[in-house]
Scaffold this motif. Structure first.
Motif, short mmCIF file in Angstrom:
data_model
loop_
_atom_site.label_atom_id
_atom_site.label_comp_id
_atom_site.label_asym_id
_atom_site.label_seq_id
_atom_site.Cartn_x
_atom_site.Cartn_y
_atom_site.Cartn_z
N VAL A 392 0.82 -1.21 0.00
CA VAL A 392 0.00 0.00 0.00
C VAL A 392 0.86 1.26 0.00
O VAL A 392 0.52 2.24 -0.66
N CYS A 393 1.97 1.23 0.74
CA CYS A 393 2.78 2.44 0.87
C CYS A 393 4.25 2.15 0.58
O CYS A 393 4.65 1.00 0.35
N ASP A 406 -0.63 6.17 9.13
CA ASP A 406 -0.66 6.08 7.67
C ASP A 406 -0.33 7.40 7.01
O ASP A 406 -0.13 7.46 5.79
N LEU A 411 2.07 6.88 0.08
CA LEU A 411 1.33 5.78 -0.54
C LEU A 411 1.91 5.47 -1.91
O LEU A 411 2.44 6.34 -2.60
N TYR A 608 0.69 -3.03 8.86
CA TYR A 608 -0.53 -3.11 8.04
C TYR A 608 -1.73 -2.53 8.80
O TYR A 608 -2.69 -2.04 8.20
N HIS A 611 -3.17 0.96 8.04
CA HIS A 611 -3.89 1.25 6.80
C HIS A 611 -5.38 0.96 6.90
O HIS A 611 -6.13 1.26 5.95
N ASP A 614 -7.94 4.16 6.56
CA ASP A 614 -8.11 4.62 5.19
C ASP A 614 -8.85 3.58 4.35
O ASP A 614 -9.65 3.93 3.48
N GLN A 615 -8.61 2.30 4.62
CA GLN A 615 -9.30 1.24 3.88
C GLN A 615 -10.80 1.27 4.16
O GLN A 615 -11.62 1.11 3.24
#
Length: 819
Positions: A392-393, A406, A411, A608, A611, A614-615
């Motif tokens: 993701v980033c 995050d 990203l 992880y 994130h 935002d997910q």
């Protein structure tokens, strides 16, 4: 025609005048359906049953004195006046012979797919049935010859009559498969060559090298889609309009759905695929992983979350041996799916129930555990071997220990990722290895050929594997080691006694935590609980040991943070409160974890975690992203006893397709109960209206203005769309900023297919941070409120247990946490 009430079938639009008619209809039409459930249609009852025998006993025991439909005159009660029935459909579409053959084929399919009978066993059943019918034919002929005139008797062809009623045209596997395909919608798996290798084989007393081809199997997507869209429930789901709310309840409420393509095609089909490796046997020693399979499923996100991941709604995409997939890649196996997605993006013309429709759609997201998700996206499966371990980033491996938010890490950019994949395709040797490790990318993913799909955004983190199979297990081991071996709060034996003697609810008892051995606390070994057991153990641990921990214990405070994070992430509802709370809790938890356990490596799963806010903001509640229900479908294959392991992927694919064909079959075509068979109501006691409290009677009048019933059903258990209610369950009546109100169920009533809960109010005494729960007491047993389940904002019962006589309630399945 006047009637007290009619008996109606809950699985089709049939109405019967008598008990005998409805029972005969159920036996004739629905006895072989895989999701049989019938509801009593008598006003004031509404009980549900999963067996015809149980329903029959209920009718004759509880409603034997009821006056049913009486025909006043032959002129008034004609066939034309009867309501629409299943038999009407059957007579229009199928002849009696075709109808009988369909019923026989569906019976055989049920034996094969649902009861796992072999083809040899099926043929034995057919042969034995034929012999039995022949013997009965001879006996009937002998009896009739004594009573029927000879000239009439000779005209009766008994052999033809019994031959037509004994699986005619279904005797062989080939004939059965052809009938399933032509009449029941069975779709056969298609082989695709993945690759080949040369192996030594003995031919004519000599060993020679021969080429052995390896195959995978896929199910043609458009054939599956055509059958799926014939389901009446699926049609209703696609036509359902979404409401604009401030809550984040599903994918439609996420910001990613605001992309132009989805706004231009509001009815587009949104696909989700899942990938996993699993074994259908449990071998030991050198045979471990010998029969490991790679399997791909897909489901439609247009389906309501309650039904989306049910086994029947989850379709098989492709399957192959895990070793072959890793060796030859997934390009050939995914070719049909990629091509289908490209056509759907442009608009695909399909004929559904004789109607020509243009269907749009695309792949919306991918779910799976970390290695599976990394492989599908073309990233490094072993994240420890990559300088950029996150898909993701752009966080580097050396800085991952200090990425607590995050907003700190940049990203990944989709266009830049595609450029990197193009560069890697041109490199070879050590140069390729260097840049592959530098980017954290192994290859160009086949998913990049799907329009609108972004591998850097749409391959989602799985809450089950990140939390319940990862961080939670690790922190439980570290926490219990600290409490037992260092701080001496209690012993391992004390903890095990609490686990054994704890008062579990019915749901918790189905997956209650296991007793722990000393090696279970070793972080080098796996914590011996499943994901559901771990979740239950985590939520119940405060009730077990919370009052034995010192108030300012930092390890316990951080565990409570992780508990709140887990409950928020796996909640089926979310809002802006969820996002803000999660960001703050995750930052505090990861920062404290680094300080409290400096000797433990900061695992990528802790990164992880950052994130998830935002997910959720982009794709909706993370509970809809977890693999729990997808993995549950593996049980369909693990519960079958396999004897032949030659070409195992094909055997598994065939078994699934027969089972799926059975799920989609109804008595006269496609089943009306593909997704949901209705609410489950346990039969209780019929209450006279005068026995009800004024609160309940007033609520019934509000929802039923013409309420004139004399009796209503009081039940002790109701299940609505997978949510179970019982007396003693605690619900949230209302929530406002800084204020919350709880109800505890006292009685439950059913009338006119609606469920009403009579509840007592609870008074909050205080909030206990060490237990993460509210201490409460009942305000008054005599003062009650009545709520229809349809009016509940938070439909899910809360976690409730008693400590030293005080009721403690922990928030669950809500969009906020308390602190």
């Amino acid at each position: 025609m006047s009637a007290t009430y009619m008996y109606n079938c809950s699985m089709c639009p049939y109405f019967g005048k008598t008990k005998e008619e409805i029972l005969q209809h159920l036996v004739r039409r629905h006895k072989n359906e895989p999701k049989f459930k019938v509801h009593c249609s008598k006003p004031g009852c509404g009980s549900s049953f999963n067996k015809i025998r149980s329903f029959s006993q209920h009718l004759y025991r509880k409603h034997s004195s009821d006056v049913l439909s009486e025909i006043e005159s032959d002129e008034e009660a004609t066939t034309e006046e009867m309501s629409f029935t299943c038999e009407d459909i059957s007579n229009e579409e199928l002849t009696p012979e075709q109808d009988r053959k369909r019923s026989e084929a569906q019976f055989l399919l049920k034996m094969i797919a649902d009861h796992n009978l072999s083809q040899r066993a099926i043929e034995d059943i057919i042969t034995s049935t034929k012999l039995m019918l022949n013997e009965q034919s001879n006996m009937i002929k002998l009896e009739l010859s004594k009573n029927i005139p000879e000239n009439i008797f000779l005209q009766l062809d008994f052999n033809q009559i019994f031959r037509d009623a004994s699986f005619c045209g279904l005797e062989t596997q080939h004939l059965r498969e052809r009938y399933f395909r032509d009449k029941l919608g069975y779709i056969k798996p298609v082989p695709v060559k993945l690759g080949s290798e040369f192996i030594q084989k003995r031919l004519k007393q000599k060993y020679r090298f021969v080429e052995k081809e390896h195959y995978g199997y896929y199910i043609p997507l458009f054939q599956q889609l055509a059958e799926l869209l014939k389901m009446p429930e699926i049609k209703d789901e696609l036509n359902k309009e979404t409401e604009n709310t401030f809550e984040i309840n599903d994918f439609y409420d996420g910001s990613y759905y605001q992309k132009q393509y989805f706004q231009d095609h509001r009815n587009a089909l949104l696909f989700c695929i899942y990938y996993d490796d699993f074994e259908i046997v449990n071998p030991i020693g050198s045979h471990k992983k010998k029969h490991k399979l790679s399997i791909f499923y897909w489901t439609l996100l247009n389906i309501t979350p309650e039904f989306r991941y049910k086994s029947a709604a989850t379709q098989l995409l492709a399957i192959a041996k895990a070793t072959h997939l890793k060796k030859y890649g997934m390009k050939a196996l995914f070719e049909d799916f990629i091509h289908s997605m490209q056509e759907l993006h442009r608009g695909k013309v399909l004929t559904i129930n004789g109607e020509i429709q243009t269907v749009y759609g695309t792949l919306y997201c991918v779910i799976g555990d970390t290695p599976a998700a990394q492989y599908l996206g073309g990233f490094k499966e072993g994240v420890g071997n990559a300088e950029k371990p996150c898909r993701v980033c752009e966080v580097s491996l050396e800085n991952i220990d200090y990425s607590f938010s995050d907003r700190v890490s940049k990203l990944r950019n989709e266009e830049e990722h595609r450029d990197r994949c193009g560069i890697l395709e041109e490199l070879k040797g050590k140069t390729l290895q260097y840049w592959s490790k530098k980017y954290g990318v192994s290859r160009r993913s086949e998913l990049l050929d799907i329009p609108e799909f972004e591998v850097t955004k749409c391959i989602l983190q799985d809450p089950m594997h990140v939390l319940l199979e990862g961080i939670v297990k690790l922190e439980l081991q570290l926490l219990l080691t600290s409490f037992i071996e260092k701080k001496k709060y209690f012993t391992l034996g004390d903890l095990n006694r609490k686990i054994k003697n704890f008062s579990y609810t019915v749901e918790e008892g189905a997956d209650k935590p296991q007793v722990l051995e000393k090696k279970a606390l070793d972080i080098k070994k796996n914590f011996p609980m499943s994901a559901v057991e771990t979740k239950n153990f985590m939520t119940l641990l405060p009730f077990m040991i919370g009052n034995e921990i010192e108030e300012d214990d930092e390890n316990w405070k951080n565990f409570i943070r992780l508990l709140k994070i887990t409950l928020l992430v796996i909640s089926p509802v979310a809002s802006s409160n969820t996002i803000m709370s999660l960001r703050q809790l995750i930052y505090s938890h990861n920062y404290s974890f680094r300080k409290l356990y400096p000797e433990v490596l900061f695992t990528p799963k802790l990164h992880y975690l950052i994130h998830f806010p935002d997910q959720i903001l982009k794709f909706g509640p993370a509970r809809n992203h977890w693999c729990m229900r997808m993995e549950a479908k593996h049980g369909l294959f693990k519960n079958k006893k396999w004897k032949n392991f030659k070409e195992l992927p094909l055997s598994v694919a065939l078994h699934h397709q027969r089972w799926m064909c059975l799920q989609q079959c109804g008595s006269n075509g496609k089943t009306e109960v593909y997704l949901y068979t209705g609410d489950s109501v346990s039969y209780g006691v019929e209450w006279h209206v005068q026995q009800l409290s004024d609160t309940v009677r007033n609520t019934l009048l509000i929802h039923n203005p013409e309420f004139e019933a004399q009796q209503v059903l009081q039940s002790n258990q109701i299940e609505i769309k997978g949510i179970t209610y019982r007396p003693g369950s605690v619900l949230i009546e209302d929530y406002a900023e800084g204020d919350i109100a709880f109800l505890i169920i006292k009685h439950m009533f059913i009338f006119n297919n609606k469920k009403y809960l009579e509840c007592s109010r609870l008074e909050i005494l205080f909030y206990d941070r060490s237990v993460n729960a509210f201490a409460c007491k009942v305000v008054s047993e005599n003062e009650t409120v009545c709520i229809c389940t349809q009016d509940l904002k938070y439909k899910w019962p809360q976690i409730m247990h008693s400590i030293n006589g005080t009721i403690f309630i922990m928030l669950a399945n809500v969009d906020f946490c308390w602190d």
